[in-house]
Scaffold this active site. Structure first.
Site, PDB file in Angstrom:
ATOM      1  N   TRP A  31       1.442   0.868   6.215  1.00 18.00           N
ATOM      2  CA  TRP A  31       2.403   0.302   7.104  1.00 18.00           C
ATOM      3  C   TRP A  31       1.951  -0.970   7.929  1.00 18.00           C
ATOM      4  O   TRP A  31       0.827  -1.114   8.132  1.00 18.00           O
ATOM      5  CB  TRP A  31       2.698   1.255   8.305  1.00 18.00           C
ATOM      6  CG  TRP A  31       3.634   2.453   7.757  1.00 18.00           C
ATOM      7  CD1 TRP A  31       3.422   3.462   7.012  1.00 18.00           C
ATOM      8  CD2 TRP A  31       4.729   2.506   8.316  1.00 18.00           C
ATOM      9  NE1 TRP A  31       4.249   4.159   6.881  1.00 18.00           N
ATOM     10  CE2 TRP A  31       5.553   3.618   7.735  1.00 18.00           C
ATOM     11  CE3 TRP A  31       5.754   1.831   8.940  1.00 18.00           C
ATOM     12  CZ2 TRP A  31       6.735   4.251   7.814  1.00 18.00           C
ATOM     13  CZ3 TRP A  31       7.068   2.108   9.144  1.00 18.00           C
ATOM     14  CH2 TRP A  31       7.643   3.249   8.553  1.00 18.00           C
ATOM     15  N   VAL A  85      -0.445   2.267  14.669  1.00 16.42           N
ATOM     16  CA  VAL A  85       0.808   2.697  14.973  1.00 16.42           C
ATOM     17  C   VAL A  85       1.106   1.933  16.294  1.00 16.42           C
ATOM     18  O   VAL A  85       0.209   1.680  17.009  1.00 16.42           O
ATOM     19  CB  VAL A  85       0.154   4.071  15.353  1.00 16.42           C
ATOM     20  CG1 VAL A  85       1.539   4.957  15.634  1.00 16.42           C
ATOM     21  CG2 VAL A  85      -0.429   4.848  14.284  1.00 16.42           C
ATOM     22  N   HIS A  92       7.120  10.283  18.426  1.00 14.24           N
ATOM     23  CA  HIS A  92       6.176  10.178  17.226  1.00 14.24           C
ATOM     24  C   HIS A  92       5.126   9.393  17.232  1.00 14.24           C
ATOM     25  O   HIS A  92       3.840   9.850  16.712  1.00 14.24           O
ATOM     26  CB  HIS A  92       7.176   9.270  16.148  1.00 14.24           C
ATOM     27  CG  HIS A  92       6.806   9.008  14.913  1.00 14.24           C
ATOM     28  ND1 HIS A  92       6.489  10.048  14.017  1.00 14.24           N
ATOM     29  CD2 HIS A  92       6.097   7.932  14.389  1.00 14.24           C
ATOM     30  CE1 HIS A  92       6.107   9.749  12.840  1.00 14.24           C
ATOM     31  NE2 HIS A  92       5.738   8.493  13.044  1.00 14.24           N
TER      32      HIS A  92
END
Length: 166
Positions: A31, A85, A92
């Site tokens: 990601w 993140v 989440h």
């Protein structure tokens, strides 16, 4: 700045990792490609400066880092976990950050291998880019994670008597 007060990398210990023939694995999430490219490049640079052999293993996301790190720890002297993140509008973020952090700590404690923690937990993409070791970044968390893992591996190798304490 988050890095204020951080210790200097012990380049002597990094070189000792290379002289001892240590090997590391970089486990990196996919990601946020630009951020991840910077983190991986920083970890590779630290490994190259140390003169160690290393391998890169990619996983889908940050949540998958612990399982890959656990499987690979047996084959390497150090593991470097890299991910990012970025906070969104749901919980989440909290679950992924907590799971990855606890999972990677468990890997280190259960295997006795140092795990360099290069997981960025940021509120914004700009914060992540600023820590990714890119040309205009103020920090290089990939480099720091590899350095920390290797310095810890050298410390543990020098102090074998620590083995029974965990």
């Amino acid at each position: 700045m988050a890095g204020h007060g951080a210790p200097q990398t012990d380049t002597h210990q990094l070189k000792q990792a290379g002289e001892a023939g240590m090997r590391a694995v970089i486990v990196a999430a996919n990601w946020h490609q630009q951020v991840m490219d910077g983190l991986v490049a920083g970890a590779e640079r630290a490994a190259t400066e140390a003169g160690i052999e290393y391998k890169i293993v990619r996983v889908p996301g940050t949540f998958e880092l612990p399982i890959a790190a656990a499987r690979l720890a047996a084959e390497y002297d150090a593991v470097v976990a890299l991910g990012v993140v970025i906070r969104g509008g749901t919980p989440h973020f909290d679950y992924v950050c907590q799971g990855a952090t606890a999972g990677l700590m468990d890997v280190s404690l259960l295997t006795g291998k140092p795990v360099g923690f290069g997981v960025l937990t940021c509120d914004t993409e700009e914060q992540a880019l600023d820590r990714a070791g890119l040309e205009n970044s103020s920090e290089d968390k990939g480099y720091e994670a590899m350095s920390a893992a290797l310095e810890t591996a050298v410390t543990l190798a020098k102090n074998q008597s620590l083995d029974g304490l965990i």
